[in-house]
Each structure stands twice: as structure tokens, then as C-alpha cells.
Design an enzyme around this catalytic site. Structure first.
Site, PDB file in Angstrom:
ATOM      1  N   ASP A  30     -23.677  -6.153 -26.615  1.00 48.59           N
ATOM      2  CA  ASP A  30     -23.083  -6.491 -27.908  1.00 48.59           C
ATOM      3  C   ASP A  30     -23.959  -5.938 -29.025  1.00 48.59           C
ATOM      4  O   ASP A  30     -25.189  -5.999 -28.971  1.00 48.59           O
ATOM      5  CB  ASP A  30     -22.937  -8.012 -28.042  1.00 48.59           C
ATOM      6  CG  ASP A  30     -21.991  -8.399 -29.163  1.00 48.59           C
ATOM      7  OD1 ASP A  30     -20.904  -8.927 -28.855  1.00 48.59           O
ATOM      8  OD2 ASP A  30     -22.336  -8.184 -30.342  1.00 48.59           O
ATOM      9  N   ASN A  87     -13.040 -15.380 -26.376  1.00 46.21           N
ATOM     10  CA  ASN A  87     -12.473 -15.998 -27.569  1.00 46.21           C
ATOM     11  C   ASN A  87     -11.024 -15.542 -27.717  1.00 46.21           C
ATOM     12  O   ASN A  87     -10.723 -14.352 -27.585  1.00 46.21           O
ATOM     13  CB  ASN A  87     -13.276 -15.598 -28.811  1.00 46.21           C
ATOM     14  CG  ASN A  87     -14.674 -16.180 -28.782  1.00 46.21           C
ATOM     15  OD1 ASN A  87     -14.865 -17.321 -28.379  1.00 46.21           O
ATOM     16  ND2 ASN A  87     -15.661 -15.399 -29.197  1.00 46.21           N
ATOM     17  N   GLY A  93     -12.576 -17.593 -33.233  1.00 42.76           N
ATOM     18  CA  GLY A  93     -13.382 -16.554 -33.876  1.00 42.76           C
ATOM     19  C   GLY A  93     -13.229 -15.180 -33.266  1.00 42.76           C
ATOM     20  O   GLY A  93     -14.117 -14.331 -33.416  1.00 42.76           O
ATOM     21  N   GLN A  94     -12.106 -14.929 -32.576  1.00 43.96           N
ATOM     22  CA  GLN A  94     -11.908 -13.587 -32.008  1.00 43.96           C
ATOM     23  C   GLN A  94     -11.829 -12.570 -33.148  1.00 43.96           C
ATOM     24  O   GLN A  94     -10.990 -12.681 -34.035  1.00 43.96           O
ATOM     25  CB  GLN A  94     -10.622 -13.536 -31.168  1.00 43.96           C
ATOM     26  CG  GLN A  94     -10.436 -12.173 -30.505  1.00 43.96           C
ATOM     27  CD  GLN A  94      -9.163 -12.077 -29.652  1.00 43.96           C
ATOM     28  OE1 GLN A  94      -8.344 -12.999 -29.628  1.00 43.96           O
ATOM     29  NE2 GLN A  94      -9.003 -10.965 -28.968  1.00 43.96           N
ATOM     30  N   SER A  95     -12.718 -11.585 -33.099  1.00 39.90           N
ATOM     31  CA  SER A  95     -12.767 -10.584 -34.171  1.00 39.90           C
ATOM     32  C   SER A  95     -12.296  -9.211 -33.701  1.00 39.90           C
ATOM     33  O   SER A  95     -11.952  -8.371 -34.536  1.00 39.90           O
ATOM     34  CB  SER A  95     -14.191 -10.482 -34.740  1.00 39.90           C
ATOM     35  OG  SER A  95     -15.100 -10.088 -33.733  1.00 39.90           O
ATOM     36  N   HIS A 100     -11.957  -9.349 -24.080  1.00 42.48           N
ATOM     37  CA  HIS A 100     -13.341  -9.113 -23.662  1.00 42.48           C
ATOM     38  C   HIS A 100     -13.983 -10.449 -23.354  1.00 42.48           C
ATOM     39  O   HIS A 100     -13.578 -11.490 -23.867  1.00 42.48           O
ATOM     40  CB  HIS A 100     -14.130  -8.366 -24.744  1.00 42.48           C
ATOM     41  CG  HIS A 100     -14.093  -9.029 -26.079  1.00 42.48           C
ATOM     42  ND1 HIS A 100     -13.026  -8.914 -26.945  1.00 42.48           N
ATOM     43  CD2 HIS A 100     -14.980  -9.839 -26.703  1.00 42.48           C
ATOM     44  CE1 HIS A 100     -13.267  -9.599 -28.042  1.00 42.48           C
ATOM     45  NE2 HIS A 100     -14.437 -10.192 -27.921  1.00 42.48           N
TER      46      HIS A 100
HETATM   47  P1  AMP Z   1     -15.176 -11.670 -30.599  1.00 49.77           P
HETATM   48  O1  AMP Z   1     -15.648 -12.200 -31.929  1.00 49.77           O
HETATM   49  O2  AMP Z   1     -15.117 -12.671 -29.515  1.00 49.77           O
HETATM   50  O3  AMP Z   1     -13.904 -10.890 -30.765  1.00 49.77           O
HETATM   51  O4  AMP Z   1     -16.294 -10.662 -30.122  1.00 49.77           O
HETATM   52  C1  AMP Z   1     -16.378  -9.336 -30.562  1.00 49.77           C
HETATM   53  C2  AMP Z   1     -17.783  -8.891 -30.334  1.00 49.77           C
HETATM   54  O5  AMP Z   1     -17.795  -7.489 -30.368  1.00 49.77           O
HETATM   55  C3  AMP Z   1     -18.791  -9.377 -31.375  1.00 49.77           C
HETATM   56  O6  AMP Z   1     -19.789 -10.137 -30.731  1.00 49.77           O
HETATM   57  C4  AMP Z   1     -19.315  -8.082 -31.980  1.00 49.77           C
HETATM   58  O7  AMP Z   1     -20.682  -8.165 -32.288  1.00 49.77           O
HETATM   59  C5  AMP Z   1     -19.037  -7.088 -30.888  1.00 49.77           C
HETATM   60  N1  AMP Z   1     -18.873  -5.701 -31.303  1.00 49.77           N
HETATM   61  C6  AMP Z   1     -18.079  -5.229 -32.290  1.00 49.77           C
HETATM   62  N2  AMP Z   1     -18.139  -3.885 -32.353  1.00 49.77           N
HETATM   63  C7  AMP Z   1     -19.000  -3.504 -31.373  1.00 49.77           C
HETATM   64  C8  AMP Z   1     -19.494  -2.252 -30.922  1.00 49.77           C
HETATM   65  N3  AMP Z   1     -19.110  -1.093 -31.497  1.00 49.77           N
HETATM   66  N4  AMP Z   1     -20.371  -2.238 -29.897  1.00 49.77           N
HETATM   67  C9  AMP Z   1     -20.776  -3.386 -29.312  1.00 49.77           C
HETATM   68  N5  AMP Z   1     -20.336  -4.591 -29.684  1.00 49.77           N
HETATM   69  C10 AMP Z   1     -19.458  -4.668 -30.701  1.00 49.77           C
END
Ligand code: AMP
Length: 114
Positions: A30, A87, A93-95, A100
Site C-alpha cells: 500500500d 472495505n 471508507g472504500q476509496s 481489494h
Molecule cells: P480502500 O480505502 O479500502 O479503498 O483502500 C485503497 C487503498 O489503496 C488505500 O489504502 C490507498 O493507500 C491504496 N492505494 C491507492 N493508490 C495506490 C497505489 N497507486 N499504489 C498502492 N496503493 C494505493
């Protein structure tokens, strides 16, 4: 999904710190680690989140769990313990809208999470 960042990483079009890959999944560190070990395990196929998964994804989801356990052993976090989290949606908090699983370990963690 042209503009999905995890699809781009899976296609090798965006850099990542790759930990593991096979025909079904990739795993990479991450970019904003929340624990000493924080690895994302990501299906190559685009699925928005667990709510969009179907019976066709049963093998994939089991595979993710076993890959997570294998990576945890490689990372040396099995004795201390670890967490595998996905998430789903805004309350969680899924971003990134590509399914994943976060593999977190290397420090004590609180339960329930905030
Ligand atoms: P979520 O908030 O559960 O959707 O998790 C998304 C995760 O992806 C977060 O922990 C981010 O830090 C991570 N993330 C976003 N872009 C990247 C990237 N290019 N490489 C590695 N991790 C990433």
C-alpha cells in the site's frame, strides 16, 4: 476499466511495489501503509467490491484468502497475527472502486476498528 488505478497496476501500466502475482491476483505494498506490513491483494479482473461479486467468483475469493496467508508467512507476521480486510462502500471508507483486500500486520491492532 481504462481509468481504474488497480486495473492499470494489474496491467503493468502503473508502478507498484509488487509482492506476488499469478493468473488471478496481484499483491503490492500500500502506498500509504497503516502498519509495518500493509499489502493489497487485488483480483486482476475488475470487480467493484465484494457486493458486486457473484457465485462465479467463489474460487477467486478462496484463492485471495490463501494467497494472503502465504504472503503473511513470507512477511513473518503470522506469529504476531494479522488482519485481512476489505472495505465495501462509503461507510467502510472504500476509496478505490476495485475489489481489494488489505493484509495488515506487524503491530498490535485495535478491535473494533474506528
Ligand atoms: P480502500 O480505502 O479500502 O479503498 O483502500 C485503497 C487503498 O489503496 C488505500 O489504502 C490507498 O493507500 C491504496 N492505494 C491507492 N493508490 C495506490 C497505489 N497507486 N499504489 C498502492 N496503493 C494505493
Amino acid at each position: 476499466m481504462e481509468d481504474c488505478i488497480f486495473c492499470q497496476i494489474a496491467r503493468g501500466q502503473m508502478d507498484s511495489e509488487l509482492i506476488y502475482e499469478d493468473e488471478l491476483v496481484i499483491a503490492f505494498r500500500d502506498i500509504d501503509p497503516q502498519a509495518p506490513t500493509h499489502i493489497l491483494i487485488v483480483p486482476r479482473h475488475h470487480i467493484t467490491n465484494l457486493d458486486a461479486a457473484t457465485d462465479k467468483n467463489v474460487q477467486l475469493l478462496g484463492h485471495v484468502a490463501l494467497v494472503a496467508a502465504q504472503i503473511a508467512r513470507q512477511e513473518g507476521i503470522t506469529a504476531g497475527g494479522y488482519r485481512l480486510v476489505t472495505n465495501v462502500g462509503p461507510d467502510a471508507g472504500q476509496s478505490v472502486p476495485h475489489l481489494h483486500f488489505h493484509l495488515l500486520g506487524g503491530r498490535p491492532m485495535q478491535w473494533p476498528p474506528g
